[in-house]
Design an enzyme around this catalytic site. Structure first.
Site, PDB file in Angstrom:
ATOM      1  N   LYS A 184      -0.852   3.843   6.577  1.00  0.00           N
ATOM      2  CA  LYS A 184      -0.221   3.274   5.471  1.00  0.00           C
ATOM      3  C   LYS A 184      -0.999   2.704   4.443  1.00  0.00           C
ATOM      4  CE  LYS A 184       3.006   0.544   3.868  1.00  0.00           C
ATOM      5  NZ  LYS A 184       3.877   1.014   2.773  1.00  0.00           N
ATOM      6  N   LYS A 216      -2.654  -5.962  -3.723  1.00  0.00           N
ATOM      7  CA  LYS A 216      -3.372  -6.341  -2.661  1.00  0.00           C
ATOM      8  C   LYS A 216      -3.591  -5.078  -1.599  1.00  0.00           C
ATOM      9  CE  LYS A 216      -0.499  -7.138   0.892  1.00  0.00           C
ATOM     10  NZ  LYS A 216      -0.076  -6.174   1.901  1.00  0.00           N
TER      11      LYS A 216
END
Length: 301
Positions: free
Chosen positions: A170, A239
């Site tokens: 991911k 992030k």
């Protein structure tokens, strides 16, 4: 498995949409979110806490913003891990640090609980339709058991390997997404300043070697003022890029291309676009390039 009540913790932008897909598929869902209004909006039954979800369901899905939040929910003084029991399956659909995932997996395995990490891709649009792509790490047996539940959410489910592999994949995918979006945003601002017809420019890019997900799926809307609200914010994109940098640093891989998206989404955050969809990175680049917008303001209005 689908005849049992499923627990869902974190019914925000993605989790709420995934929950609705489950409910629409006939699955009874017990949900918890710090904003209770989200639970009802998704059609789930309301739990008093995350622990309440774990105590009262056999399969628990998590969709939370970061490993820090996952750890707070799972491992805190009143953490859900203390309520987990043998035979239960917990699926983490968050974008998480693989090292944190492996740590939580170890704690749950000691209690006989399976912890499956499942990174998701496709954004809000795919989540709305139940057509996400899942990148899964962990043992195959619990994945097989929970697959009928996950198929309500996903069109494609890939098993990447052992615990943490799904979350690692991911982060790799999200980094390429960040590269494509930020680089294409820069190119489109330059195209606007060069006086090019942006629709024709996109047609050229999509017929040439510059084609990517952003040119195909994002900018055909953005040039007309539709920023596809509901997706990953600039704060979350930043992030994710930082998490990718930490991951590859730990692997000993040189990150030669991280400075671009780090700067682009950092700029967007600094200029006031922090909680807006990451597609607005093009406006941040436009701001420092002479106040450029790709679309006609009157058309957007």
């Amino acid at each position: 498995m689908t005849g049992q009540r499923v627990g869902f913790i974190g019914l925000g932008n993605m989790g709420g949409r995934m929950t609705r897909c489950l409910v629409q598929g006939g699955v009874e869902v017990l949900g918890f979110d710090t904003q209770a209004v989200r639970i009802a909006a998704a059609g789930a039954d309301t739990a008093a806490s995350a622990v309440d979800v774990v105590r009262n369901t056999e399969v628990v899905l998590l969709s939370l913003p970061s490993s820090r939040v996952v750890e707070a929910v799972m491992l805190g003084p009143d953490g859900a891990v203390h309520a987990a029991r043998e035979g239960q399956i917990i699926v983490d659909l968050s974008t998480s640090d693989p090292a944190s995932t492996r740590h939580i997996h170890g704690l749950l395995a000691a209690r006989g609980v399976a912890y499956v990490d499942a990174g998701v891709s496709g954004g809000a649009a795919a989540a709305e339709k139940g057509e996400l792509t899942l990148m899964v790490g962990g043992e195959e047996q619990p994945l097989d058991q929970v697959r009928p539940v996950l198929e309500h959410l996903a069109a494609k489910i890939f098993h990447l390997g052992s615990t943490g592999a799904g979350h690692a994949a991911k982060l790799l995918n999200n980094f390429l997404n960040a590269i494509a979006l930020s680089a294409t945003a820069e190119v489109m601002v330059a195209g606007k300043k060069a006086g090019l017809d942006l629709q024709v420019l996109l047609d050229v890019l999509n017929s040439s070697s510059g084609v990517n997900f952003a040119t195909l799926n994002r900018f055909p809307k953005i040039i007309h003022g539709d920023y596809l609200k509901g997706g990953l914010t600039n704060t979350l994109m930043l992030k994710d890029v930082m998490a990718y940098i930490d991951l590859v640093a730990g692997l000993g891989v040189a990150s030669l291309h991280s400075s671009g998206p780090l700067a682009a989404f950092g700029l967007a955050k600094a200029l006031g676009y922090a909680e807006q969809i990451s597609n607005t990175v093009v406006d941040a680049i436009g701001d420092v390039s002479g106040g450029i917008r790709l679309h006609d303001q009157k058309e957007a209005a």
